[in-house]
Write an enzyme that holds these catalytic residues in place. Structure first.
Site, short mmCIF file in Angstrom:
data_model
loop_
_atom_site.label_atom_id
_atom_site.label_comp_id
_atom_site.label_asym_id
_atom_site.label_seq_id
_atom_site.Cartn_x
_atom_site.Cartn_y
_atom_site.Cartn_z
N SER A 165 -9.85 2.19 2.77
CA SER A 165 -8.96 2.91 1.88
C SER A 165 -8.07 2.01 1.03
CB SER A 165 -8.05 3.83 2.69
OG SER A 165 -7.22 3.08 3.55
N LYS A 189 0.85 -1.20 0.00
CA LYS A 189 0.00 0.00 0.00
C LYS A 189 0.88 1.25 0.00
CE LYS A 189 -4.06 1.80 2.53
NZ LYS A 189 -4.86 1.66 3.77
N SER A 240 -9.98 -0.25 6.76
CA SER A 240 -9.36 -0.07 5.43
C SER A 240 -8.75 -1.34 4.85
CB SER A 240 -8.28 1.01 5.50
OG SER A 240 -8.88 2.28 5.58
#
Lengths: 505, 499
Positions: free
Chosen positions: A156, A81, A180
């Site tokens: 997210s 990420k 997330s």
């Protein structure tokens, strides 16, 4: 048609690498090819680090040929990420304000995956600074759900979930502040785990809300998440909140879970987490999964956590408060974007800070900074931040009381399946409420897993398992057991039912 | 427009000053407070930094245990209670010299609280200053403004920031309102900060050099009509960075407040800048309770809960405090109050203590350090402890004199040799051939010659007039280049005359 090497799970790929049927370079290359093929439509990646990944793979192949003893996942590629600092590889947090910034250091978990000899394929998309539940708040464009390209992948960590779901990577790292990792897992038919707070070092993970953030594994099955969790976890002297204890055997728990029944395991259903507003199909899949758990010998009980309805409100005070402080450092003085005022004002520290933040941050980030600044202000602190912390304590007590009665708690991960791109952008509250079932675990610091448990109207649903702090192994045991039962029913992984993606020319 | 000042003596006759002092002490740990960067003053800008003290994205602080130990040590030396558990807090404000745009500090949970410091004033009287708290925090970097007047931000073209100091561990010591100092408020303020410096040095937590910014003081002052009246509105004079300046700042603010109050105006609550040139202050920014730092507990650090056994260990390891030590030495050395005060003010206390430890009497040690050595130091414009001579060497020198190996006069030459780097006193005596001549043969020759040159002296002495003996001694000393043992010379002269 030859089955692509991208279809292997991480555990399978590790075995292929070990026995020599696939080289690390081949393993990396097939995923890079897949990214080339499908990421134009998906946009899971913000940056692909092909050279670095291939270089790592070549080293692994060389060492393996030389008979060097290698870590279990050596050569298995991974996506990271873009909230996590990678030395020499751009890290943006999907924000204009960090565009072009190249960290001079590795996050501790990146050191871990480098020590595990895992090639890093690239950096995945996210909502700016991890603020969002759809990945629509990325400054660099949306990520699309491989189950339906018109739909959001959750957020997210939409990029990490999509990379794994679409076979661009066997493994990915996510971060989870209010859901997330788990939300995107539920929306994409993948598995994601938010570990116990302190299980995985936060050093080098760009902070959103420090007391809630926790990085964790994203994969296509429970065993793979357990394997990656073992790589990520462990005491880190650079993180004061890191747990200084040996890492439990998560993969063993998953292996045992997949082969044994659940006799003696008590599973709690929190009434407050299966309430109003949940999509009927999501609830239907949830109760079917409960039946499966019972069929394997688990005892299912209903219980109440009376403070949970306040978790959402407490979260939306604590999180923005920490955000407002954590994001203060982006002022254009030292790194990242610097904007000088163009309206005739003199160039001063203040005017540059204002212009930089004004242009560099997106709407959602600004919204939370403003909320948090307000919540911490003198005269409001006690009513807002102070009360929220009290609620947090109550939620921790609710969890403690629940875990006196049961071994794990379960719920649907999200109230709905993946919604359409743009559908909730103008309804902030509706967007926020998507995290209602995932937020309590962050507030209490307890571990939680989301796994696919079915399909509703062509889209995957997610099943959440929550365990007491430091009992992450229970997630893997129960999760692997349920996964085995579900895959038996489906005749294979749920992702096999996902539509084939169009391959770019 | 500033009101004219009221003469200080007049002001303190009609108003009761109350002071409050905040002192920042830089801790002399090897590394910074929350990362491994070197804690060293100066150096090329931005070289003593890590990603942590630069506040790069993703970084986290880890508390330096030595910084905590030093803070506890300082808290204990200030007679404070050490908190069984306390937290850090974030003080949020934007300024380019704090890399995170918040300072990691402590808010309502200081590591040490409720103490006091006994301050010995110039006349030897003790004044007790109440301590509210001592808390840990990190220092900021340093801004340099280029292109404006005198490096001020106003009119500057651009500014440079050096983060070498960012993250250096500090303890901020905050007094309660210091009441009852009356017209001695300026002196109390100065002596209090001097005492803090002495304590910090004695317990070895800081070099505490004010001129290097290792001790920085902010001085609050308010006036009230009588000691029974409620506290008046205060001003805070920032960064008063010398002892003399502290005294001046208090005096100036007393005069200024009195003038404002006399005119019937309210005192404006604000921070003020001190001007070294003329000892005045000028308004800084308005300070009110509206200052909002949005403090909240630092989520990146766990609560600090020092093991009580460890705290007791630190307490047991504390050395004697400067005030106690001074009292003990004063008594042991038998100096008058004035002598003791001069010794302390000259910075000679440690030197004399070390000199007496090498076997010299306190009187002799004082004679050297406050006499010849003070003179030399003054000439060279250096501090006494910067002279190129150790207390041990002074002890050795005095030992040579006491043993009669050399006399006082030669002693000064030996000292010159030591200061010139020629070695220890014994070595200098050897090298320069400065031994006292007490060999009777050599002396007798010189005495006989001197007497022969002054034949009438013998008769005068025989008649009972001892006056001229001194002249003969002088002649002998001259002949022996001052290396003769004067006492023995006198004996020999008398022996010669009286048969």
């Amino acid at each position: 048609m030859v089955v692509s090497n991208t279809r292997f799970t991480a555990a399978e790929l590790a075995t292929q690498l070990k026995i020599g049927t696939v080289s690390a370079v081949e393993a990396v290359q097939c995923h890079l090819d897949r990214i080339d093929d499908v990421d134009g439509d998906l946009h899971a990646f913000l940056h692909v680090s092909a050279e670095e990944a291939l270089a790592t793979a070549r080293e692994v192949d060389k060492d393996r040929a030389a008979g060097v003893d290698l870590p279990p996942l050596a050569g298995v590629p991974i996506a990271v990420k873009d909230l996590i600092c990678t030395k020499g590889i751009p890290t943006t947090a999907a924000s204009r304000i960090l565009e072009g910034w190249i960290p001079p250091y590795d996050a501790s978990i990146v050191r871990n995956i480098k020590a595990a000899r895992m090639p890093i394929l690239g950096k995945t998309n996210l909502d700016e600074f991890a603020m969002g539940s759809s990945t629509e708040h990325s400054a660099f464009g949306d990520t699309h759900n491989p189950w339906d390209l018109d739909r959001i992948p959750g957020g997210s960590g939409g990029g990490s979930a999509v990379a794994v779901a679409s076979y661009e990577a066997p493994l990915a790292i996510g971060t989870d502040t209010g859901g997330s990792i788990r939300g995107p897992a539920a929306f994409t038919g993948t598995v994601g785990v938010k570990p116990t707070y302190g299980s995985v070092s936060r050093y080098g993970c760009i902070a959103m809300a420090s007391s809630l953030d926790q990085a964790g594994p994203v994969a296509r099955n429970v065993l793979d998440t357990a394997l990656l969790h073992e790589v990520l976890a462990g005491y880190d002297p650079r993180d004061s909140t890191s747990i200084n204890e040996p890492v439990p055997a998560y993969a063993d728990a998953a292996v045992h879970g997949a082969t044994q029944d659940l006799k003696g395991v008590k599973v709690g259903v929190v009434l407050e987490m299966v309430g109003n507003g949940f999509q009927p199909g999501v609830l239907a899949r949830f109760y079917e999964s409960l039946t499966k758990l019972q069929n394997m010998g688990a005892e299912v009980v209903n219980l109440s956590c009376p403070s949970f309805p306040f978790a959402f409100d407490a979260y939306y005070l604590i999180m923005p408060a920490e955000v407002s402080s954590n994001l203060a450092r982006y002022d254009g003085m030292r790194y990242g974007l610097r904007v000088e005022p163009t309206d005739g004002r003199p160039v001063t520290a203040e005017s540059v800070t204002m212009a930089t933040r004004g242009q560099g941050f997106g709407e959602e980030v600004k919204r939370r900074i403003i909320l948090g600044t307000y919540a911490l202000s003198a005269g409001y602190y006690d009513a807002f931040y102070g009360s929220a912390q009290q609620v947090r304590t109550l939620i921790q007590r609710d969890f403690a009381a629940a875990f006196d009665q049961v071994d794990v708690l379960v719920s649907p991960t999200t109230p709905t399946t993946a919604f359409k791109l743009g559908e909730k952008l103008d309804d902030v509250l509706a967007m926020y409420l998507g995290d209602v079932a995932t937020i309590p675990a962050n507030l209490a610091g307890v571990p939680a897993l989301s796994m696919p448990n079915g399909i509703d109207a062509g889209l995957p649903t997610g099943f959440q398992i929550i365990a007491p702090a430091k009992e992450d192994a229970r997630l893997y045991r129960v999760g692997a057991a349920l996964e085995a039962a579900l895959e038996h029913q489906w005749g294979g992984p749920l992702l096999d039912q996902a539509p084939e993606l169009t391959v770019a020319e | 427009m500033e009101t004219a000042l009221v003469p200080y003596e007049d002001a303190v006759k009609r108003y009761d000053p109350v002071i409050g002092i905040e002192v920042h002490v830089e801790l002399s740990t090897k590394s910074k407070m929350f990362c491994g960067a070197e804690n060293t003053a100066g150096g090329e800008p931005n070289t003593h930094v890590t990603e942590v003290c630069l506040g790069l994205p993703g970084t986290l602080p880890v508390l330096n245990r030595t910084a905590l130990e030093y803070a506890i040590r300082l808290g204990l030396a200030l007679n404070c209670t050490i908190a069984p558990s306390c937290r850090f807090a974030r003080k949020n404000y934007f300024y380019p010299d704090i890399p995170k745009n918040y300072q990691t500090s402590q808010s309502d949970e200081p590591i040490a609280s409720d103490g006091y410091v006994d301050v010995i004033l110039d006349d030897g009287e003790t004044f007790r200053v109440p301590i509210e708290r001592a808390h840990m925090e990190e220092d900021a970097g340093k801004n340099t403004h280029i292109g404006g007047d005198d490096g001020r931000i106003h009119g500057a073209l651009y500014s440079l920031v050096d983060y070498n100091r960012a993250g250096v561990p500090l303890v901020e010591i905050v007094t309660r309102p210091i009441e009852g100092a009356g017209d001695r408020a300026p002196e109390v303020a100065r002596k209090y900060v001097e005492t803090l410096r002495d304590i910090a040095r004695a317990i070895d937590v800081s070099e505490a050099r004010m001129e290097r910014g290792q001790v920085r003081a902010d001085v609050n002052l308010s006036l009230r009509p009588t000691p029974e009246s409620p506290l008046g509105t205060r001003t805070e004079t920032k960064n008063v960075n010398s002892f003399r300046a502290i005294e001046s700042a208090v005096r100036y603010e007393v005069s200024r407040h009195a003038a404002v109050l006399d005119s019937g105006q309210p005192v404006f609550q604000e921070t003020r800048h001190f001007h070294e040139e003329d000892g005045s202050t000028s308004p800084g920014r308005a300070k009110s309770d509206a200052d909002d730092y949005r403090y909240f507990p630092e989520p990146d650090l766990v609560p600090v809960a020092p093991d009580p056994a460890w705290v007791e260990e630190i307490r047991a390891g504390l050395p004697e405090m400067p005030a106690q030590r001074r009292a003990r030495l004063h008594k042991a050395w038998g100096y008058t109050d004035a002598e003791m005060r001069d010794v302390v003010n000259a910075g000679a206390l440690d030197l004399i203590d070390a000199t007496t430890a090498s076997g010299v009497t306190a009187a002799a040690a004082r004679k050297w350090w406050m006499g010849e050595l003070s003179r030399i130091a003054k000439q060279g414009d250096v501090a006494l402890d910067q002279l190129n001579v150790t207390p041990q060497q002074i002890g050795e020198l005095q030992g040579l004199i006491d043993a009669g190996t050399i006399n006082d006069k030669i002693g000064r030459q030996v000292l010159d040799g030591v200061l010139a780097g020629e070695g220890d006193p014994v070595a200098v005596v050897d090298k320069r051939g400065l031994k006292v001549v007490s060999d009777d043969g050599a002396l007798l020759e010189a005495v006989t010659a001197a007497l022969a040159a002054e034949p009438d002296v013998v008769d005068k002495v025989k008649a009972g007039n001892m006056g001229p003996v001194g002249a003969i001694i002088g002649a002998v000393m001259k002949a022996t280049k001052g290396q003769a043992d004067a006492k023995r010379v006198r004996e020999l002269i008398l022996e010669q005359i009286n048969g």
